[in-house]
Each structure stands twice: as C-alpha cells, then as structure tokens.
Design a protein around this motif. Structure first.
Motif, PDB file in Angstrom:
ATOM      1  N   TRP A 823       0.832  -1.206   0.000  1.00 46.05           N
ATOM      2  CA  TRP A 823       0.000   0.000   0.000  1.00 46.05           C
ATOM      3  C   TRP A 823       0.866   1.255   0.000  1.00 46.05           C
ATOM      4  O   TRP A 823       0.545   2.247  -0.684  1.00 46.05           O
ATOM      5  N   TYR A 824       1.975   1.241   0.748  1.00 45.61           N
ATOM      6  CA  TYR A 824       2.866   2.394   0.729  1.00 45.61           C
ATOM      7  C   TYR A 824       3.427   2.618  -0.678  1.00 45.61           C
ATOM      8  O   TYR A 824       3.534   3.760  -1.151  1.00 45.61           O
ATOM      9  N   GLN A 841      11.235   4.043   5.254  1.00 38.77           N
ATOM     10  CA  GLN A 841      11.458   3.509   6.596  1.00 38.77           C
ATOM     11  C   GLN A 841      11.366   1.986   6.602  1.00 38.77           C
ATOM     12  O   GLN A 841      12.094   1.305   7.339  1.00 38.77           O
ATOM     13  N   LEU A 842      10.473   1.430   5.769  1.00 38.65           N
ATOM     14  CA  LEU A 842      10.393  -0.037   5.671  1.00 38.65           C
ATOM     15  C   LEU A 842      11.675  -0.597   5.069  1.00 38.65           C
ATOM     16  O   LEU A 842      12.179  -1.651   5.498  1.00 38.65           O
ATOM     17  N   GLY A 846      13.955  -3.225   6.730  1.00 38.04           N
ATOM     18  CA  GLY A 846      13.799  -4.528   6.096  1.00 38.04           C
ATOM     19  C   GLY A 846      12.505  -5.215   6.481  1.00 38.04           C
ATOM     20  O   GLY A 846      12.452  -6.432   6.586  1.00 38.04           O
ATOM     21  N   ARG A 847      11.473  -4.432   6.627  1.00 41.83           N
ATOM     22  CA  ARG A 847      10.167  -4.995   7.005  1.00 41.83           C
ATOM     23  C   ARG A 847       9.260  -5.011   5.783  1.00 41.83           C
ATOM     24  O   ARG A 847       8.900  -3.965   5.246  1.00 41.83           O
ATOM     25  N   VAL A 849       9.994  -5.766   2.910  1.00 40.81           N
ATOM     26  CA  VAL A 849      10.835  -5.597   1.728  1.00 40.81           C
ATOM     27  C   VAL A 849      12.250  -6.006   2.102  1.00 40.81           C
ATOM     28  O   VAL A 849      12.589  -6.128   3.284  1.00 40.81           O
ATOM     29  N   THR A 850      13.088  -6.186   1.097  1.00 37.60           N
ATOM     30  CA  THR A 850      14.492  -6.494   1.363  1.00 37.60           C
ATOM     31  C   THR A 850      15.188  -5.248   1.909  1.00 37.60           C
ATOM     32  O   THR A 850      15.006  -4.154   1.371  1.00 37.60           O
ATOM     33  N   LEU A 851      15.959  -5.412   2.969  1.00 36.93           N
ATOM     34  CA  LEU A 851      16.652  -4.272   3.566  1.00 36.93           C
ATOM     35  C   LEU A 851      17.533  -3.614   2.506  1.00 36.93           C
ATOM     36  O   LEU A 851      18.356  -4.273   1.858  1.00 36.93           O
ATOM     37  N   ASP A 852      17.357  -2.306   2.306  1.00 37.12           N
ATOM     38  CA  ASP A 852      18.080  -1.610   1.246  1.00 37.12           C
ATOM     39  C   ASP A 852      18.129  -0.131   1.602  1.00 37.12           C
ATOM     40  O   ASP A 852      17.219   0.635   1.311  1.00 37.12           O
TER      41      ASP A 852
END
Length: 889
Positions: A823-824, A841-842, A846-847, A849-852
């Motif tokens: 949704w974001y 922020q996600l 890494g929440r 989504v892959t931490l990047d």
C-alpha cells in the motif's frame, strides 16, 4: 490546515457512559453530548437509552433529524419490553411520519415526483426521509402496549379493529379495546365508542300513483297533463319508460303552445330518443321554446352547436352568453368553463372566475368545485387553500364527487385544513362510490405505493379496474403493470398488453409510450424494434412532443428504425404548433442543419424563437450564438446577452460560459469575477445543484464576493441536499475545519457517509479518518479499514497511505508487512511524498521488503523534492550514517 492535521489535535479521552450523565447533559441543553452517551448505552442494548436516542432522532436534538433512525431505536427498546417505545411505534406506524421539516422544499418535491433508486434524493437519503404507514406493524405494537395497559395504544388498536386497518374488521374487538381505554378516561377511547355506535339512512320514491292520475287527464287533451305524463314516461321511477309515446304526447302539448314541451321535444330530436335524430328539427323546436322564454332552450342549442361533425364553437359561446345574461345558472357555469378552456372565446381566467361566481351564487354545485380549484391553483383568483377548502366543502355537501376528491387531496396534503391521511382516504372512497374515476385512481395509487397505508395490491387492482370502468385510462394503464408483475392479480403479460393497447386506442399517450418502452426494453414481452417504433409513432400522433423528439433523435443518429424524415418533420410540426417547446427546438435544429430537411435559416429562426420564448434553454442559447456570430442576422451583442442570460437563469452551462466570456472581454478581472459570481448565483437560485456547489466555492475562496464561510456552508448544503456528491464532500470538510456547533462534527460524518455510499473516494477516505480518530462518530477501526480499502483499491493515494499505516499498527508477520509495503508503494508511485518516507522507513528496517538503505535514501530524496520538508532530516541522517565507517562496519 489539512483534515488529518486538524483531527490529530482533537482530544480522545472519555468517561464511562451512564443514563444519569446523558440526562444531565440533555437537561443542560448539550444535546449532541447527550446523544453520544445515549448511543453508547443503546449499542450496549440498554432499552431506556434506545428509547431516548429514538426520541432525539425524532426531534432532531443533537443528531441529524431522521425518523427512520428513530424507528430503528424505538424498535430496539420495544423488543426489550419498553412500553413507551411499543406505544410510540404503534402510533408512528399507524399515522406514518412525513419528511422532517429540516428537508428543503426542493428535496420534498423530488421525493413526491420520484421513487427511483437513482433519484438525487434517494442517493442523499438511501433509507428515505419518511416512515410510511404500516398498519400490520401498528397493530402488532399497539397490541403489545395495550396489553400492558397503555390507554392511547388501546384506543388506537380499537380504531384499527373498527376500520380493518392491519387486522380483520371486528367490531366486537374494537368495542372491547375502546372500552378499555375509556375506562381509563382516555378521550380517544370514548370517542371511538361514539363513532362505533353511529349509522346512516336513505330514501325511496314511487311515481306509479302519479301516473295513474295523469293518464285520463292527458287523454282529454290537457296539454299540461300531456307534458307531465311525458316526463314520467321519460324519467319516472317505478314506471315503464316509453320514449315514443312520450314524444307523441310532447308534440301534442307543443302544438298547444307549451314552451316546456317544445324544449323537451327538441331534446328528444337532439338525442334521437323516441324519434329519428334530427339536428334541424331539434334546432327548430328549441328556438321556438327559447323565443317563448324557455331559457334552458338556449343552453340546449349551445350543446347542439358544440356537437356533431362540424361544431360551431363561436355560435355556441354567443348562445351561452345570452342564456347566462338571462340568469341561467347552468349557462353561467358553462360560460365560465368556456373562458377557462378558451372554447369559442379568448382564454380568460378572471372572466371565468366571474361567471363561475355567478353560477355559485345560484347554488350550482359544480361551480363550487370549479371555484375551489381556481382558488387552489391561484388561477383568476388569489391562491387561497382555505377558500378552496370552503368551496369544496359546499360542493361536497351537495353530493359533488369531484369536490369530495379535491377535499381528500387537500386533506392529504394539509392544505387549507389539518393533514389527515385517513380522513383523506375516506373522502376518496366516498367520491369513488359516487363515480369519481380520479378518486378510484388515487386510491389505487395509495394502496399500491403504501402511501401512509399498508400496501395492498389486491385493493389497488380493484380500484384501478374501477377507475378504468369509469373511463379513466390511467386506471387501465396502472392495472396493466400489476398484471405484468403479478401483483394483486394473476401475472398475465398478454392481458397487460391488451390493457395498454385499449388505453392507447382511447387516446392515452402514456399507454402508447409504455408499449414503446416494453417493446424496446423487453422487460415483460419479447423485444421488438418494429413494434416499438410503431408505438412511438402512435404516441407522437397522439400529441406527445417528447415522442416526436425521440424520433428526431433517431433520425439524427441514422438509426435504421427511424421513420422517414418527412414523417418525423410532420409529427414535430404538429407538436410544435400545439406549443411543445422541445418539439419547436428540435424542428428548428433540423431546418438549421439542413441534413434531413431542406436548409431554411428563416424557418429555423422562427421555430427557435418560439421555443426560446417558451423557455427552452437550448433554443435561448442558440439564439444567443446566432446573434453574437451574426449567422444570417446582424450582429447584436446586447440581444445575444439577453438570450444567454435567460438560458443561464435555467442553469444552462453553455450560456453561463458564454456570458462569462463576454463579461471577461468587457471589464477588469475584479469585475469579471463579480459578474461570474452573479451568473452562477442566478443558476444556483434556480435550484441547479452544480451551480450551488460553484457558488459555495466562490464564497469559500472570496471570488467575486466577500469571503464567507457561512455563505459557503449555506450553498454547499443546498447542493448536498439535492444529492450532489462533490458538495457533500466539500461541506463535510468545511464542517470539520470550521466546527462551531456541537452538531457540526456528526453532520460532517453524515455527509461523508452519504457521499461514500455513492462511491466517492474522497468521502470514503475522509469518513475512514473520522472513524479512525473517533471524530463525529464512535471510533471504529474495522469500518475505517473497510473504507480505506474501498478507496485505496480504486487508486486513492491518501487512502493507500492510511491503509498501510493502519495495517502497520497491527502487523506481526512477514505477510502483514508485505501488505503494508504494497500500500505504501502504490501511494508513493502516485507521488505521495509522505508515502515515500513511510516506504523508505520499511526499506531501512527490512520490514516487508528487502533491507536496502540506498533505496530508502532515494525515496527520502524524492519526497524532499516533492515538497515534503520533513524528509530533509531523514536524508541528512541516512547520508551521515552511510558515510560513517563505524556504521558501515
């Protein structure tokens, strides 16, 4: 300030709700707060709170007045044993509740003219404005309250048994319940007993003995006896009628110089009873009678000249005036009707009222009814419903069934007398019994629609059939649709078609159009384009300008089913000549375009001019275009502005735009804004919802007028009450941002709710925010999520962000966070800067989504570039962290 920011600053703390607190708030006049507490308790199934909340909704205290909501809460209390709630439900269902006074006249007019689910009012109030009568429900709740000893409910139940309303007619039961109420000294119970014991009488006549004495006298040549005996043989009761012998007796008396005999003999020749019909013999004998002072003979000659294959209306009117001036009351009444209809004389309502008044002074009952109608319509006399009711009462007292019907209509609407639907129905039944087809039709409509009475299609079918028997084609038309749908009668489409065909053959345009619709849509019969066209042509031939215009539209779009252009033009010309402005405009357009008719600018101008004078906005705007462009006429900007102005007054957008352009070319920008505001204001004052919305925006921005939140609120409210969804949404936001009264927040939520129900995405989002924050309504996260999702799935960026944020608060698994990220991302891809930050922020954590962190930085920078200054700190922070070797390690 945004709605979201405004809402975030509101307090959310609450104390536990109690009845005592609610009643204290109510006593202090803080009705909105009381309503909120009552609602909280009512939703916890507190019967007393449900009763009180229903009362608040009924009175519109602290809540938006809604009789439908009131009934819902009364029912909840009654089902838990609340006797006052039972009693109130019994009363409401017995009498019904009309639309509340808070509804505008325009809204009420939409409610009376349309029951369609797609009407503006239905979209604004999907559950309706009124509570219709329901006699079965009334009986149920009145019985429950009556058994609990409630006196008023006992009396109402007695009334229902006495009238057979919602229960089987049972005078014994009626007497028992009326007595129970009377024992409590309840006035309604005492009155009910009095009415229950009432009755009526009749009379009879016997002419046989008179006949026995007249026979020998007439045989001896007494002309008076011959005339009287002839009258008995023509009209007597209890004797055998003999028209031929009556004619012979009248001839003897007429030859003896009896003017009355001459008159009646002339009447027999006019009607062909007892003699061969002969207009010349009728005129001869009637003139002899008239010249000998028999005034009614003049009137009979009026009827003679009005009838036949070649009526002479002018001569008929001259003869009628002669009889009227001689003091004949019937001639005075008929002359009044001539002036009303423009038959043989110029149409003149004032002159009509004068002659009808003279007839009424001589106690012509039909004149009473006509005068009542003139007073009711304000035609030729000042509009005065009380005076109308007085005249109708006088006519009804003399047995005039039309007056009974009109009294029923006044009483049903509360015009000139107290509104009393039950008494109105009683008058309709009396009129129907006396032969009023209009009353039969109205009763059928009442029972079919459940208009303040329990729906009863069997009764409706019976009344429609009776109306048809009295010659009213609307009755046959309505009965046909009951047969189509199998309501109250056997489902029989073939019979329904026959009924419509019979009505159309009798001249019913409505029936012809219904047949066109059936063969077009195929609702109850097999669609048949050829048959549909046949009936559309028939409707046009019967004088339907709308049907003729529909044929013209088919012609313009080259529809294969369109009849030949010559036939369409002929039908349009007939309707146009009869004054149908839409047909005039359509005919003018055909001649102006020169495609299906020979190009004729002069003829086009003539028809457009007539349509424009008749009020057709398209024709008015067309004339404005012609005059400003000089197409076939000299350029005349002043005249063009006049026609544009007339069209603009009807809310014709093209004319308003043209006028705005003209004004813009003539003055400074400030003056242009004022003129534009005035133009839109005119359209708004005519009831155009879009114009009302525009005027509200002008007031809100201070464009062309002084800035006024109150002015904006008033016009936005006017548009919203017509179901104009953009106005509902804007008004909801205005109420939230400029909250000045306790009812503003609940009203804002109500407008958002109604607009959301129509699928408006902004309304769905705003309502979700209100429910999420508990503003103007109880907090409801589940409903807020549903609303966010409804708007988000259709691409509303703020709703996508809000839904993501809501889901983030409860996310506990990878799948949950993936949904949040989805949704974001949708909102961010729609260029919503706050969503970019949330998605970044996600990526940092890494929440979902892959931490990047690089992707996070890119999103923060994009949000900053989009104007979100708060993203600057995020950009600096992550850049510093990424450059820090310690962090990198």
């Amino acid at each position: 300030m945004s709605i979201r920011s405004f809402l975030s600053n509101l307090p959310v703390g609450k104390r536990a709700p109690t009845l005592e607190r609610a009643e204290k708030k109510y006593a202090q006049g803080r009705h909105a707060e009381a309503a909120e507490i009552f609602r909280a308790l009512a939703e916890q199934q507190d019967a007393q709170a449900q009763l009180r909340l229903g009362q608040l909704y009924e009175r519109g205290e602290g809540v938006l007045q809604s009789f439908v909501e009131a009934v819902r809460w009364f029912r909840g209390a009654a089902e838990q044993g609340s006797v006052p709630a039972m009693a109130r439900l019994g009363e409401i269902y017995l009498i019904g509740l009309a639309a509340p006074a808070t509804a505008t006249p325009a809204a009420l007019s939409h409610l009376q003219e349309s029951s369609s689910q797609e009407s503006l009012l239905s979209r604004l109030y999907p559950q309706g404005l009124a509570v219709p009568q329901n006699h079965e429900q009334a009986a149920y709740w009145n019985l429950a309250a009556a058994q609990a000893g409630e006196g008023a409910a006992q009396a109402r139940l007695g009334h229902q048994y006495a009238s057979g309303l919602g229960v089987a007619l049972d005078l014994d039961e009626a007497e028992a319940w009326f007595s129970a109420a009377a024992k409590q000294e309840h006035a309604a119970g005492q009155l009910g007993l009095g009415i229950l014991y009432a009755g009526g009488y009749g009379e009879r006549r016997d002419h046989a003995r008179a006949l026995e004495w007249l026979e020998p006298c007439a045989a001896r040549g007494n002309s008076t006896a011959q005339q009287c005996l002839a009258m008995l043989l023509l009209f007597g009761e209890g004797v055998s009628h003999d028209f031929a012998r009556a004619a012979a007796l009248l001839l003897q008396a007429a030859k003896a110089g009896q003017p009355a005999a001459m008159f009646h003999l002339g009447e027999l020749y006019r009607s062909g009873r007892g003699v061969a019909q002969s207009a010349s013999e009728a005129e001869s004998w009637l003139r002899r009678a008239a010249t000998r002072g028999h005034v009614k003979a003049w009137l009979s000659m009026v009827h003679l000249f009005r009838s036949g294959p070649d009526p002479d209306l002018n001569t008929a009117a001259v003869l009628c005036r002669q009889a009227a001036e001689l003091g004949d009351s019937e001639a005075q009444y008929l002359l009044g009707r001539f002036y009303l209809a423009g038959e043989g004389v110029p149409r003149d309502a004032i002159e009509a009222a004068r002659w009808l008044g003279k007839a009424a002074d001589q106690n012509v009952t039909a004149a009473y009814d006509r005068l009542g109608a003139l007073y009711a319509q304000g035609l030729g006399l000042p509009q005065d419903f009380q005076a109308a009711a007085d005249w109708f009462h006088r006519a009804a007292a003399q047995g005039d069934v039309n007056a009974l019907y009109h009294l029923g209509t006044l009483q049903a609407g509360g015009l000139g007398m107290p509104a009393d639907p039950r008494a109105a129905r009683k008058r309709y039944r009396q009129a129907a019994k006396g032969g009023s087809g209009a009353a039969c039709l109205q009763l059928g409509i009442i029972y079919a629609s459940g208009l303040q009475v329990r729906k009863d299609y069997v009764a409706a079918a019976r009344w429609y059939a009776q109306a048809a028997a009295y010659g009213l084609q609307e009755g046959r038309y309505n009965l046909a649709f009951l047969h189509f749908r199998g309501l109250g009668v056997a489902q029989d489409s073939a019979h329904a078609l026959r009924l419509l065909e019979q009505a159309a053959d009798a001249g019913s345009v409505q029936a012809a159009l219904a047949l066109y619709s059936q063969y077009t849509e195929g609702d109850y019969v097999t669609a048949d384009a050829q048959a549909a066209t046949t009936w559309l042509i028939r409707a046009a031939k019967l004088g339907s300008g709308n049907a003729a215009c529909m044929l013209a539209q088919r012609l313009k779009r080259a529809d294969p089913s369109a009849p030949p252009a010559e036939q369409v033009i002929e039908l349009l010309a007939v309707c146009a000549a009869q004054g149908h402005v839409e047909a005039q405009a359509a005919l003018g357009l055909l001649y102006a375009e020169g495609k299906h008719a020979a190009l004729d600018e002069q003829l086009a101008m003539r028809w457009f001019a007539r349509a424009a004078q008749g009020g057709n906005a398209f024709a008015q705007a067309w004339l404005g275009d012609v005059l400003i462009q000089g197409r076939g006429v000299p350029i005349d900007r002043e005249a063009a502005a006049i026609w544009y102005d007339r069209a603009a007054l009807q809310g014709y957008a093209g004319a308003i735009a043209a006028l705005s352009a003209m004004r813009a070319a003539q003055g400074a920008s400030g003056e242009q804004s004022v003129q534009a505001f005035e133009l839109w204001l005119r359209a708004a004052q005519q009831g155009n919802a879009a114009a009302q919305h525009t005027v509200g925006e002008f007031y809100l921005r201070g464009t062309g007028t002084e800035r006024s939140v109150e002015g904006a609120r008033r016009w936005l409210n006017a548009a919203a009450l017509q179901g104009y969804v953009p106005a509902m949404v804007q008004l909801g936001g205005l109420l939230l941002q400029h909250c000045s009264e306790a009812t503003d927040l609940p009203q804002a939520v109500d407008f958002f709710r109604r607009a959301a129900a129509q699928g408006n995405l902004d309304a769905q989002y705003n309502l979700g925010v209100c429910l999420r924050r508990g503003v103007g309504a109880e907090r409801d996260d589940a409903e807020a999520e549903r609303l966010y999702r409804a708007a988000a799935t259709q691409g509303h960026r703020s709703a996508q962000l809000a839904l993501g944020s809501l889901k983030a608060q409860t996310a506990s698994s990878d799948a949950d966070w993936q949904e949040v990220a989805r949704w974001y991302r949708l909102a961010a891809e729609g260029d919503h800067p706050a969503a970019m930050v949330s998605l970044g922020q996600l990526y940092e954590g890494g929440r979902g989504v892959t931490l990047d962190r690089s992707e996070a930085l890119a999103l923060y920078r994009k949000a900053l570039a989009a104007g979100l200054s708060a993203a600057a700190s995020e950009v600096r922070r992550i850049e510093e962290e990424m450059q820090n070797p310690e962090f990198a390690g």
